[in-house]
Structures are given as structure tokens and as C-alpha cells.
Enzyme design. Structure first.
Site, PDB file in Angstrom:
ATOM      1  CG  ASP A 112      61.151  66.510  52.440  1.00 58.42           C
ATOM      2  OD1 ASP A 112      60.503  65.966  53.641  1.00 58.42           O
ATOM      3  OD2 ASP A 112      60.897  67.781  52.190  1.00 58.42           O
ATOM      4  CG  ASP A 148      57.980  66.234  56.433  1.00 55.94           C
ATOM      5  OD1 ASP A 148      58.728  66.091  55.701  1.00 55.94           O
ATOM      6  OD2 ASP A 148      57.834  67.546  56.769  1.00 55.94           O
TER       7      ASP A 148
END
Length: 394
Positions: free
Chosen positions: A283, A101
Site C-alpha cells: 500500500d 494509492d
């Protein structure tokens, strides 16, 4: 994930972040390949997923989205052929499947501190002889959709792609909400944002990347996510076979700990560029592409039958509608997101109404370039600068 608290420790008047140590010797780089995991027949609450994305970055959730999420009005089951892509990581001797992430800076995992009923089906981290508990260390995350997790912190050995980080901060979950328990394939998360975003108290810890980057030939990693296929993360080098053309670089503003950048404009379906700049975060941990209201409204004016639905908590359209591409302009490069990726799927099983992969960034204050955008791009996350590089996937 969202910055829940930024804690700074001062030593000789300078802000510091606790660091771990990579294992010598220096090596050029390494690649970790995602692995396909058979998708379980689980339901996905689309408005809840959207709300989670908004609150991840401290944004507010519109009331219509909250209501839709609580009612489960847009709950669907993935098709039997769908797969989930995770990355194997050796954490203290246990191989765990983690989400990588770039929107957070914590490495947290399911641990033996959780009740056995909550760890069924998961690989579980149990601190062993290589681990030492961080005195007074704790962490906690929470979101507007009600999900939360917290626990203790250990220093342990973490191995990714054959590269070892000794004394890496591992955040062991001792409490976890039901939302995190639904995905039996996912054992935790490995954050790749900047270490200033790390949520460990009383002193933030370094990410795995910051721990090992001094041992790499170049202090960067490159991400190649795929649609319906395993992607890869290349650390320390750029694989020229994975992209076409030239890599377009743009500066990163990491003042908030994110990989934030500014695009020069956008176009829809190959039309004329808007010329309006778009600032946002790259992201890998967010599914959707979240953009300013005016950009989202402009896009869906090009989709027949599209509407911003209170019932479903976001933009929906007939599944049969032709969805145009969305192009993000970065310098002289045009990053094209195909319409097939923007059609996220039916709002409920068998429905003829589909949920849009582009939604409003709402109260977040900046745009989020999630997987809908990234799955068509080769992206270089370069800590020198820092900067981001974009090119079309080969």
C-alpha cells in the site's frame, strides 16, 4: 482506502463495473515522476496518522491510540528541509497534485463544490465541457479518526504521463472534514487497487489503471518510491535500470480488492529467519509498516529502550538507539528495510524520543506494507496473475 460499501450491478446475471475508455493508439508504456513540494510548517499528529492507517482497512483502534490522538501527545513539525512528493495529473483540464494509492480504488479530488474557504491553496476541479455528471452517482469515505469526504461523480478526461482516459470516473468532493484540509499541497487521490474496491454508488467505477491498461504493452505498473527524493510510477513496462538482481514474484489474492500477498518469513538485523509467514497488503497510501503484534514485539526487543507507550499511542524509543534492519522474505528474495527508515522521527519537536515506523496492525486482520517498506524496494504490480514482483532498488 477501506471498503465502505461494495455495490454490485448485475447484467445478464454477471457482476459488472462501469468502465471508461482509453484513448488510442496502443503505446508501450509511460512514466510519471513524482515532484518535490516544499513542506509547509505543519504539525503531524503521529497517533492520529497511525489510527488513520488502522481504520483505512476496517480495523479497530486501541483505546491508548485514540486517547493519544485526541490529546495530541505526539505532534511534531517536519524539518524545514523535508519535502512532500506528489504526482501531477490533468483532471478535466486542471493539473492537480495527487497521491497515488495502491490501497484504494477511488479517484477523488478537491472540487468547486466545496466552500472557497476550504479550497484555498489547492488546485480545484471544476467540471467543464469534457465532463458529464454520472446520474445518481455518489461516493463517501470515512475513517475512525473522524476524517470523511463525500460528493458527486463525473465522467471526464484524465491525463497521466501523456496517456488519456476518456470518461474516467472523477469523484468530486462536496464535503470534506478538517483532517483533509491540513495538507495544502495535496489536491486528492488516485487509487490503484482493484476496481472491485471502488466505492461509487450505485455502480462501482474502474480505476485509471484499469481504464488504460488495454492500451499498454503490458498490463502492469512498477513503483519506485524513494527516501528524501522523488519516486516514479512506470505504467506498461519494467525499467531494468531501476533495480538490481532478479525480480521475485509472488501470487496476489485480490478477492478483497487489494494487492494482498504472503511473505515466507522475516528476520531482524540480518539474524535467523523466523519461518513464520506474513500476509499483507502492498500500500503506497500508508506511511507505516503495520505487522502482527508478535512480530512487532520481537522487533522492538532488539531496540534498546523501546516501549509500547500509552502516552504516545505506539512503540517509541530513544532517538539515539541503534535500530536494526527488518527483512521480509519473499521466496528466495530478502527485502531489507533499513533501520534508518524505521526511525520515523521525534514524537514532538526537539524530543529525544522517536516514533517507530513499525507498529502493530492491531484489529486490521492483516499486515500493511506501507511506505516504510516500499521505499527500499522496486515493486511490480502485475494485473496478469495477478502477482507482485520485488527487487532491491538500484
Amino acid at each position: 482506502m477501506v471498503v465502505f460499501s461494495k455495490v454490485t450491478a448485475a447484467v445478464f446475471g454477471l457482476a459488472t463495473i462501469a468502465s471508461a475508455a482509453p484513448a488510442p493508439p496502443t503505446r508501450k508504456g509511460f512514466t510519471v515522476q513524482q515532484q518535490a513540494r516544499p513542506a509547509q510548517k505543519k504539525q503531524v499528529n503521529l497517533p492520529a496518522m497511525y489510527a488513520h492507517a488502522l481504520t483505512k482497512f476496517g480495523g479497530s483502534v486501541p483505546e491508548s491510540v485514540k486517547v493519544a490522538a485526541s490529546k495530541g501527545s505526539a505532534v511534531t513539525t517536519p524539518e524545514a528541509g523535508d519535502v512532500e512528493y506528489l504526482t501531477p495529473v490533468n483532471v478535466g483540464g486542471t493539473v492537480m497534485n495527487l497521491d497515488f494509492d495502491t490501497g484504494s480504488a477511488d479517484l477523488w479530488v478537491f472540487s468547486g463544490e466545496l466552500p472557497a474557504s476550504e479550497t484555498s491553496g489547492h488546485s480545484v476541479y471544476k467540471p467543464g465541457r469534457t465532463a458529464s455528471k454520472l446520474p445518481g452517482g455518489s461516493w463517501q469515505i470515512s475513517y475512525g479518526d473522524g476524517s470523511s469526504a463525500s460528493g458527486d461523480v463525473y465522467k471526464d478526461t484524465v491525463v497521466v504521463g501523456g496517456v488519456t482516459a476518456h470518461g474516467q470516473a472523477v469523484e468530486a468532493a462536496a464535503q470534506i472534514s478538517s483532517q483533509f484540509l491540513q495538507d495544502k499541497n495535496n489536491d486528492g487521490l488516485l487509487g490503484l487497487a482493484f476496481s472491485s474496491l471502488n466505492t461509487v454508488q450505485p455502480q462501482p467505477q474502474t480505476t485509471f489503471f484499469d481504464t488504460v491498461k488495454s492500451s499498454l504493452d503490458r498490463p502492469l505498473f512498477a513503483v519506485t518510491l524513494k527516501h528524501n527524493a522523488p519516486g516514479s510510477f512506470d505504467f506498461g513496462y519494467i525499467d531494468h535500470s531501476k533495480y538490481t538482481g532478479e525480480i521475485a514474484y509472488t501470487d496476489v489474492d485480490n478477492s478483497q480488492g487489494f494487492w494482498s500477498f504472503t511473505a515466507d518469513g522475516y528476520s531482524i538485523g540480518g539474524g535467523q529467519s523466523s519461518g513464520s509467514s506474513i500476509s499483507g497488503i502492498a500500500d503506497t497510501g500508508t506511511t507505516l509498516l503495520l505487522l502482527d503484534d508478535n512480530v512487532v514485539s520481537d522487533f522492538y526487543q532488539h531496540v534498546e529502550g523501546a516501549q509500547n507507550s500509552d502516552e504516545y499511542g505506539g512503540y517509541v524509543f530513544p532517538c539515539s538507539a541503534k535500530v536494526p534492519s527488518f527483512t521480509t522474505i519473499i521466496g528466495g528474495y530478502k527485502a531489507v528495510t533499513p533501520g534508518k527508515l524505521i526511525n520515523y522521527g521525534p514524537v514532538t519537536d526537539g524530543s529525544s524520543t522517536c516514533y517507530g515506523g513499525i507498529q502493530s496492525s492491531g484489529g486490521v486482520g492483516q499486515n500493511i506494507f506501507g511506505d516504510i517498506f516500499l521505499k527500499s524496494q522496486f515493486v511490480v504490480f502485475d494485473s496478469e496473475g495477478p502477482r507482485l514482483g520485488f527487487a532491491a532498488q538500484a
